[in-house]
Design an enzyme around this catalytic site. Structure first.
Site, short mmCIF file in Angstrom:
data_model
loop_
_atom_site.label_atom_id
_atom_site.label_comp_id
_atom_site.label_asym_id
_atom_site.label_seq_id
_atom_site.Cartn_x
_atom_site.Cartn_y
_atom_site.Cartn_z
N GLY A 73 -20.94 -3.50 -32.24
CA GLY A 73 -21.54 -2.62 -33.23
C GLY A 73 -20.63 -2.29 -34.40
CB SER A 74 -20.62 0.77 -36.48
OG SER A 74 -22.01 0.89 -36.44
#
Lengths: 587, 117
Positions: free
Chosen positions: A296-297
């Site tokens: 993810g981020s």
């Protein structure tokens, strides 16, 4: 010498040639003298042999007594090395704390020929070894082998009691048993051995040859890079969070940003490696080095570093993040939408997917791939453990991949890859190989300069900004200048993503003005609760773990706390493109 | 009749034989002692090894944490509780600027004076 020769010899020497002797008389005289001569000859030969022997003995005596070079062996000297050959060296942590060692134990054997009655013996053995059934024991005693192994690794108590039973035909044999003194604390990273002390997993397997061939008599244990105190703090805090958010597991790693040494590696749930047999059990899965995840981020750190390093954007450039991007059948939207134009620090701080995707598009797929490869994120690591996961790289690398990888989807890497990648971003841009072997104190470990020091310096500011103003505020450990990035990813499932199954990750470094250590915490499928207002995102679940771990380990690792509000710190770490103090972020 | 030379030799060999026996017995005794000492050393070595393992086992961090929470009531050190050594003992309003060497000397002087009193 034969009789004849002797006689001839004597005659020539001593006896004058008989001149006028009666041949008859001469014959009888010779006949009478023969036994005497024979005896004398034999005596001479025997004497010579004895003399020779004495010379040899005397020579040996001189050798032993005076020259002292003879390998004079005594019964006593040989004793010391004959027994006690552990065959596998101890493992100690970087501070010398014993983690794994061999302890002497005894095993019980039965000699079929001398055992009086297998049933009778089994009945009595049952009183000491209650975990066996009677049939089981009888079968073991009457087994195929004459010298049958009944039970390995008896406790001293059991051995004493069996001895007390006085059973004929049973004997003890000394063996060595691998013992992991810290129990489950180092289960995944150290691994364990089989009953014959051969490594089956972890460092025990990866460095099996080294551990077995090192002279145990030298008394020098094998020193790993791990730190028991850090390992304990990380385990405890991860467990705490897993419990709090009813997660199914977790993982964490602490690495030295400047040497690549792994100080702690935790994969939960764990197991007790003592006396364990190889199994396919889930608990043995090493999430940190073997598990690959879409993280993810946290990947946006690489995207921003990439764009800065290629000179595609500068700190005050930005992108319009007011509208979701529609590409093919996907829509890229922001989890914390600001619906406006954002500059680079704001994109990073608010974790804008739209901004990151646009940034990656400007860099281009080819260069993105090349950059990630340079950071070592597309290839499996060469580790001292056999449990190594290879990143899952999309093929072909299309435009949509470029955009999703920009915010951490579509490319799966191990948490160790992420931690080491962040270490590279903050340590001045030098990529080093992660290692589990302690490096010499103060040594400079060479690595490849993969990004410019200037980019690294900007990344420090940006990562710090996430903790002071952005999504990672719960990772703050006052005084230790934590910086980092949150990442909440939905788990991939058949045909898409599961909205409720999250992988929440926080990767941080400290102290940010000169990062020494990188700490990563990953929580597998956390569920939001009342204390997190229902959120299960990384900012609420993983970030606090890192904050707590850092405030616990920083004093242990000798990091001096600083006043975070001091002017020099602000000068070094503030991002002037963002107005400080204005709370813009949501979680 | 026994010649004096032979007598001498017989006497010498008897003496040597006795000496040899004595030495042999002494060596045997010493070897037994050496064996015992070596066994003892090996046993001690093993005991040390086991004790080291036990020490490490008893120092498991979770056990120490439990014991500390039960008996000591200690808390982890907060960053605010730590400070650098040089930031201490700075007179808030230095009246006369003095070099650190002089200050140290003055401090030692005060300490020794205090001790004598």
């Amino acid at each position: 010498m034969t009789d004849l020769a002797t006689r001839t010899w004597k005659r020539l020497l001593h006896e004058p040639p008989p001149l006028s002797v009666d041949p008859e008389q001469r014959l009888s005289e010779a006949r009478a003298r023969r036994p005497i001569e024979m005896a004398r000859t034999r005596l001479l030969i025997a004497g010579a042999v004895f003399a020779l022997c004495f010379v040899v003995l005397a020579g040996r005596l001189l050798e032993i007594g005076i020259l002292k070079e003879g390998n004079a062996r005594s019964d006593g000297g040989a004793r010391l090395t004959s027994d006690a050959a552990p065959g596998r060296v101890d493992i100690v942590d970087r501070n010398g704390v014993l983690l794994a060692t061999n302890l002497p134990t005894v095993s019980l054997y039965a000699d079929q020929e001398t055992v009086l009655s297998a049933e009778g013996a089994a009945d009595r053995l049952l009183t000491v070894l209650p975990r066996y059934s009677r049939e089981d024991l009888v079968e073991r005693i009457t087994g195929k082998a004459r010298h049958a192994l009944i039970e390995r690794n008896l406790t001293p108590d059991q051995a004493f009691q069996i001895n007390q039973l006085g059973l004929p035909g049973f004997s003890f044999e000394r063996t060595e048993r691998r013992v992991y003194l810290q129990g489950p604390l180092f289960s995944h990273v150290l691994g364990y051995t089989d009953v014959d002390n051969h490594g089956l997993s972890g460092i025990e397997a990866g460095l099996d040859a080294t551990l077995r061939t090192t002279e145990p008599e030298s008394g020098r244990p094998f020193t790993v890079s791990l730190d028991m105190r850090v390992q304990h703090a990380l385990t405890e805090e991860l467990n705490h969070s897993i419990e709090e958010f009813s997660a199914i597991g977790g993982a964490g790693v602490v690495i030295d940003a400047n040497t690549g040494e792994v100080l702690a590696l935790v994969s939960l749930p764990s197991f007790d490696p003592n006396g364990r047999r190889k199994s396919d059990d889930d608990v043995e899965f090493n999430r940190v080095t073997k598990g690959i995840y879409e993280l993810g981020s946290t990947f946006k750190a690489f995207t921003v570093a990439m764009a800065l390093d290629y000179g595609v954007v500068d700190m005050n450039d930005g992108y319009d993040a007011s509208h979701p991007i529609k590409i093919a059948r996907y829509t890229i939207r922001d989890d914390h939408p600001q619906n406006r134009w954002l500059n680079v620090p704001e994109i990073f701080m608010h974790s804008s997917n739209i901004g990151a995707a646009k940034m990656a598009l400007d860099v281009g797929g080819e260069r993105q791939r090349e950059f990630l490869e340079r950071l070592g994120l597309l290839n499996a690591y060469q580790l001292e453990l056999p449990e190594v996961g290879a990143p899952a790289v999309p093929k072909p690398w299309r435009e949509i991949n470029t955009m999703t990888i920009a915010f951490g989807h579509g490319l799966s890497i191990t948490p160790l890859h992420l931690a080491n990648g962040i270490a590279t971003l903050v340590n001045g841009g030098v990529l080093r190989r992660p290692t589990f072997v302690k490096q010499p104190e103060g040594a400079t470990i060479s690595g490849d300069q993969v990004i410019s020091p200037a980019t690294s310096e900007k990344m420090r500011r940006l990562l710090r900004l996430v903790v002071t103003e952005g999504t990672g505020q719960k990772a703050a450990a006052p005084g230790y200048l934590v910086g980092g990035k949150t990442g909440t990813a939905e788990k991939a499932a058949v045909g898409g993503y599961q909205r409720k199954s999250l992988i929440s990750t926080f990767v941080g470094a400290f102290p940010m003005q000169n990062p020494r250590y990188v700490v990563l915490a990953m929580i597998d499928e956390p569920k939001g609760n009342r204390s997190s207002f229902g959120f299960a995102t990384a900012g609420w679940t993983a970030a606090p773990v890192v904050g707590r771990v850092i405030s616990r380990i920083a004093p242990l690792l000798g990091i001096e706390p600083v006043d975070e509000d001091a002017d020099p710190i602000h000068r070094e770490l503030d991002v002037k493109e963002v107005s400080q103090g204005a709370r813009l972020a949501s979680f | 009749m026994i010649r004096p030379g032979a007598l001498l030799w017989i006497g010498a060999s008897v003496i040597v034989a006795i000496a040899l026996f004595l030495i042999v017995y002494r060596v045997k005794g010493l070897e037994k002692e050496l064996t015992l000492l070596n066994q003892e050393a090996a046993a001690h070595e093993e005991a040390i090894h086991v004790l080291k393992a036990e020490w490490s086992f008893l120092n498991r961090p979770d056990r120490l944490a439990e014991l500390a929470s039960r008996h000591l009531g200690l808390q982890p050190v907060a960053a605010a509780q730590l400070t650098a050594g040089q930031s201490l003992d700075q007179p808030s309003t230095p009246t006369v600027p003095v070099s650190s060497g002089e200050r140290l000397q003055g401090m030692l002087q005060r300490i020794t004076d205090g001790g004598e009193r």
